[in-house]
Enzyme design. Structure first.
Site, short mmCIF file in Angstrom:
data_model
loop_
_atom_site.label_atom_id
_atom_site.label_comp_id
_atom_site.label_asym_id
_atom_site.label_seq_id
_atom_site.Cartn_x
_atom_site.Cartn_y
_atom_site.Cartn_z
N ASP A 79 50.62 -11.62 3.86
CA ASP A 79 50.11 -12.84 3.55
C ASP A 79 48.55 -12.76 3.77
O ASP A 79 48.22 -11.95 4.75
CB ASP A 79 50.76 -14.00 4.56
N HIS A 223 50.63 -9.39 7.74
CA HIS A 223 49.38 -10.01 6.98
C HIS A 223 48.34 -8.79 6.86
O HIS A 223 48.04 -8.03 7.86
CB HIS A 223 48.85 -10.93 8.10
#
Length: 271
Positions: A79, A223
Site C-alpha cells: 500500500d 507498505h
C-alpha cells in the site's frame, strides 16, 4: 480490466505540491499513513501543464494469469506507493518470478508514473488506495466518490485502463463505501495477515509476521514506502518457495478461493 482505453490526454508528471504521507499514531487499524487534502492540492493533477505523453500499455495488453486452483497461492500486497524503494522491490519480485498487488495513492502515482507502468508491464496488479488517504467512513458520499474516481482516472491515464480493486485506507469500510466502490466497478480488498510494518519498521519483524501468515489463500498487508519493508521481502520470498507456495495477484488468489473473479462492491479478506 475495467475501463475503456483513453489515448488522448496523458497525466502530467510535474504535479505541484505532492504531499508526504503522515504516520497516524494510535490508529485502531494498521494501515496508518494519512495524506491531508488541501484546496490548493485538490485536483491539481487536472490543472497541471501537460508534458509529453508517457509510454503506455498497448490496447491488446492482458495481465498474465496464475492458475491458483492448481497452485498454492498467496497474495503479497503493498500500500501507499509507489515510492523510492518500489523499483528495488520490483527487481526482487522479478528475480523470484513472484507477482504482487500494489494499492496506490494518487499523489505517489503522479510522482512515480514510470514505476506504476513497470508494475503493470511486469504482470503485477494495480489497485486503488484513494487520492488523499482519508478515512472514508467519516466522509460524505461525494468525497468518497471523488477519492476513488480521481485515483482511478490517474491510473487510467498511465496504463490505459482503470483498476478493478480498491483498498480503503485504514481498512475502514461500510455499506456506503462499498456502494461507491461498486459504482466504480471495484471490489473492496482488505487482508488476512497484517505485518504491522508501518509501526515497528524493522525488517526482521516484518519478515516474521509475514512468514507466520504464509498459507494458501492469505492476503498479506505491507507498505512499499518503507525501505525496511522492502528489505524484508527476500526472506518472505525464500520461505514461500520452501513451502511450495506461489506468489500471485489478489484477483488470481481470490478467483481460486471464491470460484470466480472478485465482484465489484463486494468485500474480501482472504484466508
Amino acid at each position: 480490466m475495467r475501463g475503456s482505453v483513453r489515448w488522448g490526454r496523458r497525466l502530467a508528471i510535474g504535479v505541484a505540491g505532492l504531499m508526504g504521507l503522515m504516520l497516524v499514531s494510535g490508529a485502531s487499524v494498521s494501515d496508518a499513513h494519512r495524506t491531508e487534502r488541501t484546496s490548493a492540492q485538490a485536483d491539481s493533477w487536472e490543472d497541471a501543464e501537460l508534458l509529453p505523453p508517457l509510454p503506455t500499455l498497448p490496447p491488446s495488453f492482458e495481465r498474465p494469469k496464475t492458475d491458483c486452483r492448481k497452485l498454492k497461492c498467496v497474495a503479497l500486497t503493498f500500500d501507499d506507493g509507489p515510492g523510492p524503494d518500489t523499483e528495488r522491490l520490483l527487481d526482487m519480485l522479478g528475480r523470484a518470478k513472484a507477482k504482487a498487488t500494489f494499492f496506490v495513492v494518487g499523489p505517489q502515482v503522479s510522482q512515480f508514473p514510470g514505476t506504476l507502468l513497470r508494475e503493470a508491464e511486469e504482470g503485477h496488479e494495480v489497485g486503488n488506495h484513494t487520492q488523499h488517504h482519508l478515512q472514508l467512513t467519516a466522509e460524505s458520499a461525494k468525497v468518497v466518490h471523488r477519492e476513488l474516481d480521481d485515483t482511478s482516472r490517474i491510473i487510467e491515464e498511465i496504463l490505459g485502463f482503470g483498476p478493478d480493486l480498491f483498498r480503503p485506507p485504514y481498512g475502514a469500510t461500510d455499506k456506503r463505501v462499498e456502494k461507491e466502490a461498486r459504482k466504480e466497478g471495484m471490489s473492496v480488498i482488505l487482508w488476512s495477515v497484517d505485518t504491522d510494518d508501518w509501526r515497528h519498521k524493522n525488517s526482521s519483524k516484518v519478515a516474521r509476521q509475514a512468514i507466520r501468515g504464509l498459507r494458501r489463500g492469505s492476503i498479506i498487508l505491507m507498505h512499499d514506502i518503507h525501505p525496511t519493508t522492502v528489505d524484508a521481502v527476500p526472506r518472505i520470498l525464500k520461505e514461500a518457495k520452501r513451502r511450495g507456495l506461489t506468489l500471485a495477484t489478489v484477483t488470481d488468489v481470490l478467483a481460486a478461493l471464491e470460484g470466480e473473479k472478485p465482484k465489484p462492491g463486494k468485500k474480501y479478506l482472504g484466508h
